[in-house]
Design an enzyme around this catalytic site. Structure first.
Site, mmCIF file in Angstrom:
data_model
loop_
_atom_site.group_PDB
_atom_site.id
_atom_site.type_symbol
_atom_site.label_atom_id
_atom_site.label_comp_id
_atom_site.label_asym_id
_atom_site.label_seq_id
_atom_site.Cartn_x
_atom_site.Cartn_y
_atom_site.Cartn_z
ATOM 1 N N GLU A 78 0.829 -1.211 0.000
ATOM 2 C CA GLU A 78 0.000 0.000 0.000
ATOM 3 C C GLU A 78 0.862 1.260 0.000
ATOM 4 O O GLU A 78 0.647 2.186 -0.786
ATOM 5 C CB GLU A 78 -0.918 0.012 1.225
ATOM 6 C CG GLU A 78 -2.128 -0.890 1.112
ATOM 7 C CD GLU A 78 -3.010 -0.810 2.354
ATOM 8 O OE1 GLU A 78 -2.852 0.164 3.125
ATOM 9 O OE2 GLU A 78 -3.844 -1.703 2.548
ATOM 10 N N GLY B 138 -11.597 34.173 -27.459
ATOM 11 C CA GLY B 138 -12.021 32.887 -27.989
ATOM 12 C C GLY B 138 -10.896 31.926 -28.272
ATOM 13 O O GLY B 138 -11.133 30.815 -28.753
ATOM 14 N N GLY C 10 -3.630 36.471 -25.636
ATOM 15 C CA GLY C 10 -4.172 35.991 -26.905
ATOM 16 C C GLY C 10 -5.519 36.642 -27.196
ATOM 17 O O GLY C 10 -6.129 37.296 -26.350
ATOM 18 N N LYS D 124 -7.786 31.140 -23.598
ATOM 19 C CA LYS D 124 -6.958 31.588 -22.465
ATOM 20 C C LYS D 124 -7.535 31.117 -21.129
ATOM 21 O O LYS D 124 -6.813 30.629 -20.264
ATOM 22 C CB LYS D 124 -6.851 33.122 -22.477
ATOM 23 C CG LYS D 124 -6.207 33.709 -23.709
ATOM 24 C CD LYS D 124 -6.043 35.213 -23.595
ATOM 25 C CE LYS D 124 -7.385 35.941 -23.476
ATOM 26 N NZ LYS D 124 -8.241 35.770 -24.665
ATOM 27 N N THR D 125 -8.851 31.278 -20.966
ATOM 28 C CA THR D 125 -9.484 30.908 -19.702
ATOM 29 C C THR D 125 -9.395 29.408 -19.462
ATOM 30 O O THR D 125 -9.062 28.956 -18.359
ATOM 31 C CB THR D 125 -10.952 31.365 -19.692
ATOM 32 O OG1 THR D 125 -11.011 32.784 -19.832
ATOM 33 C CG2 THR D 125 -11.637 30.971 -18.393
#
Length: 984
Positions: free
Chosen positions: A108, A241, A238, A244-245
């Site tokens: 483990e 659309g 950039g 980036k987010t």
């Protein structure tokens, strides 16, 4: 104290450092997390005591915990334990006295440490009445247990090594140490820590996060996460659309657990515009990072700044500010000095200038680029589904429309999901006319934040100039009273435009957004819009009485000549018209075409029958390009650029003394132009003068005194015989094109072209001599005299009677005298001339010998002497240490190879020797036209160890023969040798 951390005896909520190694995110392969916590312990010791109480406390707080007594049925395999570890967020290992005696426990712990490195597993050890040193050092009970395992499995067992490594590593982790401390108190602390940790949840990135993983890897490298020195800020830049987010969220998920606190501030731009905008953002930042029992409130921005500094000044935090568009947002949320060492601040923005203004250096600004073709296809497929049933051309059209923009691919995929081919076709046609609203609204945010100057520039570019050169576009926009330099800079930083090799580029969807802004000015009536670029719209407007209208610019560039009815006074009613460009537009109407007084730029190369007329008084026209002829240029004070190319009616250039600001004048291919007006020779601001292709042109003013002239082009003016006298120094002229003219000589006053860098005299068949004063051109870098078959000889430096000139043509790099029938090249003997000469073209000449002093021209890297049939001897050549010297002696039939200068050549074995043998099948028909083509890349040269060779090629036939070389001593320590090939 029974609680132990590595840093301090004083425990606080975030004093427990969590060490993690991240693998690159890969949503497709990432194990789904089912359990919050995996409990690892030795059952017989603790199941019904400490671990049982801990398990119940976790359960009461809603923390889903795996414990083998509950989850594993009798007889199930250890593989299920391993799977449970992979499916957990946190592993708590309770080390007790007999923990190491269980091979299951050791498996483990090995698996847990493996998942820590590979699967983002957090490992928190609890040392239950054992010292951490016992665990990591194999002491006491752990030493006994490992000795038994060693006896059973063998000292060199890979399994045993893996267990020992795992125990060593986990024993070095910070955790809880329980000896005499109250167990219930410790359990509460553990539960509080786990609850705090689980409150920091990963963010949803995207439904289909295509192309993100590799970018996250690059950003993690840029963040230098291993260093805790200071605070590092990184920008993600950039266009709207572009993703980036999504990228910022994926990065956050990959690294946020490395920090004592983290916050992802989404939609900073939108939130900051609210009533308590920035205050709201400060509150979110503080509460997300600190996770206080009672929510913190901020009364005002300045108070928020003080609170952030006071509460977070010693914390290692991760802060991501998404969609920032104002410097004030950064100044009130993310000054680096407010946070503790090791903190990372990441900002996403459309405006690169915003990032650099906040002291984020260029090396830490990551530009998000569009998806490549494969990624774009993958993303569209995931959203559209069943794309294999759609025609390839329709899929390609959709991909071409999106141009790798993730937002566009997602929107289009949703629109086309599960639809038939006819719906695909219809949707694409609709999008070509009217951009999708969702895409447009995202892209338009960048436009809305522009100032008026930048908005005007952007709309002009989107409607007219995508794909045009930067220089051409700047001239036109400057003429319209726009501040183009700062405008270009702003638009590039806002990711609305970019430049590739001087060509202006706009993403198709951004261009469509700009055109849609113009169309929305009045969708039903093009005459009520500010800009027109479509044939139907322009034909509609020019065919009817518009009255006063707001049109600022008309640009129509058709692929082939097209007839269009244009009324002679239709433009006069367009009082705001600044820009009028018509290419391949023809009108059968003959007579004057009246233009508005506010017009700044007029191009209509095909308007031979229409003579432009502008109202009386001062003209505002800056650029003019027509094939007709204006009667006079009085009052054209602002005119800078004139083009009369292909004008058949022009015989004498007009008097341009009334255009004091003229900078460029182009008469290219005016076949009937004979004479240049005297005003051209004295124009103060003229920079470019082009008569190329004017086959009848012969009469230029006797003197040239245009002090700002930079380029004079008389190429292929086949009747031009006399170059003008230059009475004074012209310090601007740097390029002179005289190739293909009928000149017989250059005036001695050519020495006054003191800034001349390049002069081309190729194929001047009548050229007999060059003046010795040419040696005074100290800035001349390239002299091309190819094909001047009547040239008697190149002037000698000794003929120059001027003691002040110590070095002739001191900056000349390239001299091309191919095909000049030179019988001697003694001018090369004087080393006071062209000391920087790099390439020398002497092809197709009749000289017998090269001067011995050529061996002292250490800069010479290319010497072409092909087809010099009289050449009999090659002297010693310069030993170039920085490059190999390429010497071509093709078809030199009289040369005696024995007379060639030979130096010692380090011998090689037969294979190397045979590799140097080759055929030469070149012919005169394939001879390069430019001197640079004679140059040879270093990859073509033979290299023997670190030695370099000079190569001679003598072409006399098709058979190959390698001459042996003598064993004379080389002239330098580098052992540069000569390999001589005779092709006969």
């Amino acid at each position: 104290m029974t609680y132990l951390t590595k840093q301090s005896q004083n425990f606080s909520l975030y004093s427990l450092p969590i060490v993690r190694l991240h693998r690159p995110m890969a949503s497709s392969s990432k194990s789904k997390k089912i359990y919050d916590v995996f409990l690892s312990f030795r059952g017989m010791d603790l199941r019904n005591s400490f671990v049982g109480h801990l398990y119940q406390a976790l359960h009461r707080n809603g923390i889903y915990t795996f414990r083998d007594s509950d989850e594993l049925k009798k007889g199930e395999q250890i593989s299920l334990l391993m799977k449970a570890i992979e499916e957990s967020c946190i592993a708590i290992i309770v080390f007790s006295e007999n923990y190491a005696s269980s091979t299951w426990c050791l498996e483990e712990v090995a698996k847990i440490m493996e998942c820590k490195e590979q699967k983002d597993l957090i490992v928190l050890p609890v040392f239950y009445k054992v010292d951490p040193k016992e665990v990591r050092g194999g002491r006491k009970s752990y030493q006994k247990a490992m000795a038994k395992h060693e006896f059973k499995f063998g000292k060199d067992s890979e399994k045993l090594k893996r267990w020992k490594t795992a125990l060593l590593n986990v024993g070095n982790l910070s955790g809880w140490h329980l000896n005499d401390r109250d167990e219930s108190e410790l359990i509460q602390e553990i539960v509080k820590k786990i609850s705090t940790y689980l409150a920091q949840t990963p963010l949803h990135v995207a439904k289909h996060p295509v192309g993100i993983d590799s970018r996250v890897v690059k950003l993690k490298s840029m963040l230098n996460l291993e260093s805790d020195d200071g605070v590092l800020m990184v920008g993600i830049w950039g266009q709207g659309g572009i993703g980036k987010t999504s990228l910022a969220k994926a990065l956050y998920n990959a690294i946020f657990r490395k920090f004592e606190g983290s916050c992802f501030l989404e939609n900073v731009r939108e939130t900051s515009e609210g009533i308590k905008g920035l205050v709201t953002l400060q509150e979110i930042l503080l509460n997300d990072i600190l996770l206080p029992q009672q929510r913190l409130e901020v009364s005002n921005v300045d108070g928020g700044i003080q609170l952030i500094q006071r509460r977070l000044g010693r914390k290692k935090v991760l802060l991501i500010l998404d969609d920032v568009d104002d410097l004030r947002q950064l100044n009130t949320l993310a000054e680096g000095k407010w946070f503790g060492n090791g903190s990372r601040i990441i900002v996403t923005a459309r405006d690169k200038h915003l990032l650099t203004c906040h002291r984020i250096d260029q090396d830490h600004v990551y530009e998000v680029e569009a998806l490549d073709d494969s990624q774009a296809h993958d993303l569209l497929t995931k959203h559209a589904l069943q794309m294999h049933q759609i025609r390839t051309d329709l899929v390609d059209s959709a991909l071409n429309y999106a141009k790798g923009l993730p937002l566009a691919l997602e929107v289009m995929g949703s629109l086309l999901c599960g639809t038939t081919e006819d719906v695909w076709e219809s949707t694409l046609m609709k999008l070509a006319r009217i951009p999708d609203k969702k895409i447009n609204n995202v892209l338009k945010v960048s436009y809305d934040r522009l100032d008026e100057n930048e908005k005007e520039i952007f709309l002009h570019i989107a409607c007219f100039f995508n794909g045009r050169t930067r220089e051409y576009t700047k001239k036109i926009l400057d003429s319209c009273d726009l501040l183009t330099v700062v405008g270009f800079d702003t638009l590039v930083k806002r990711s609305l435009i970019h430049f590739e090799c001087g060509i202006l580029k706009v993403h198709d969807l951004i261009q469509a957004m700009g055109k849609d802004i113009v169309n929305q000015e009045c969708r039903d009536d093009p005459g009520r819009r500010s800009r027109l670029w479509l044939y139907d719209d322009i034909a509609n407007v020019l065919s009817r009485d518009m009255g006063d209208c707001p049109i600022k610019a008309i640009v129509l560039e058709l692929p082939e000549p097209t007839e269009m009815r244009i009324g002679h006074d239709v433009f006069t009613k367009m009082r705001r018209l600044r820009l009028l460009i018509l290419h391949n537009v023809h009108d059968s109407f003959q007579g004057p075409i009246y233009l508005p007084g506010e017009l700044r730029w007029f191009e209509w190369p095909g308007c031979a029958r229409q003579i432009p007329e502008i109202p009386a008084g001062p003209k505002k026209l800056v650029g003019l390009n027509i094939t007709g002829v204006l009667k006079q240029f009085k009052d054209f004070q602002n005119l800078k650029y004139i083009t009369f190319s292909y004008c058949e009616w022009l015989v004498c250039s007009p008097d341009l003394s009334y255009t004091p600001n003229l900078e460029e004048l182009n008469f290219q291919n005016c076949k009937n132009l004979v004479e240049a007006h005297e005003s051209l020779a004295y124009h103060d601001k003229l920079q470019v003068l082009n008569f190329s292709g004017c086959s009848e042109f012969s009469a230029f003013p006797n003197e040239l005194q245009s002090k700002n002239l930079q380029t004079l082009n008389l190429k292929n003016c086949t009747k031009f015989e006399r170059f003008p006298h230059i009475p004074h120094k012209l310090e601007a002229l740097d390029w002179l094109h005289l190739q293909g003219t009928a000149i017989k000589e250059l005036p001695a006053s050519i020495e006054n072209l003191v800034s001349l860098k390049g002069m081309c005299l190729s194929t001047c068949k009548n050229l007999v001599s060059l003046p010795s004063s040419i040696y005074k051109l100290q800035n001349l870098e390239k002299l091309d005299v190819v094909g001047c078959t009547n040239l008697v000889g190149f002037p000698k430096y000794e003929d120059l009677v001027d003691p002040s000139v110590k070095t002739g043509l001191s900056n000349l790099r390239h001299l091309d005298l191919r095909g000049c029938n030179l019988s001697e090249v003694e001018f090369l003997e004087n080393l006071s001339c062209f000391p920087l000469l790099e390439s020398l073209g002497l092809v197709d000449n009749n000289f017998i010998n090269l001067p011995p002093s050529i061996n002292k021209r250490d800069q010479l890297s290319t010497l072409c002497v092909e087809n010099c049939h009289q050449l009999q001897k090659i002297p010693e050549l310069p030993l170039i240490l920085r490059d190999d010297l390429k010497v071509e002696l093709r078809d030199n039939k009289l040369i005696d190879p024995a007379l060639l200068y030979e130096v010692g050549h380090e011998s090689t074995d037969s294979p190397a020797e045979s590799s140097l043998m080759h055929e030469d099948n070149s012919s005169e028909a394939n001879r390069p036209e430019d001197l640079q083509d004679c140059q040879m890349g270093t990859e073509e040269h033979s290299h023997i160890g670190s030695k370099r060779n000079h190569e001679f090629i003598l072409t006399q036939g098709m058979q190959n023969k390698t001459l042996s070389t003598s064993s004379l001593t080389s002239r330098n320590a580098n052992g540069v040798g000569l390999q001589l090939l005779l092709l006969e």
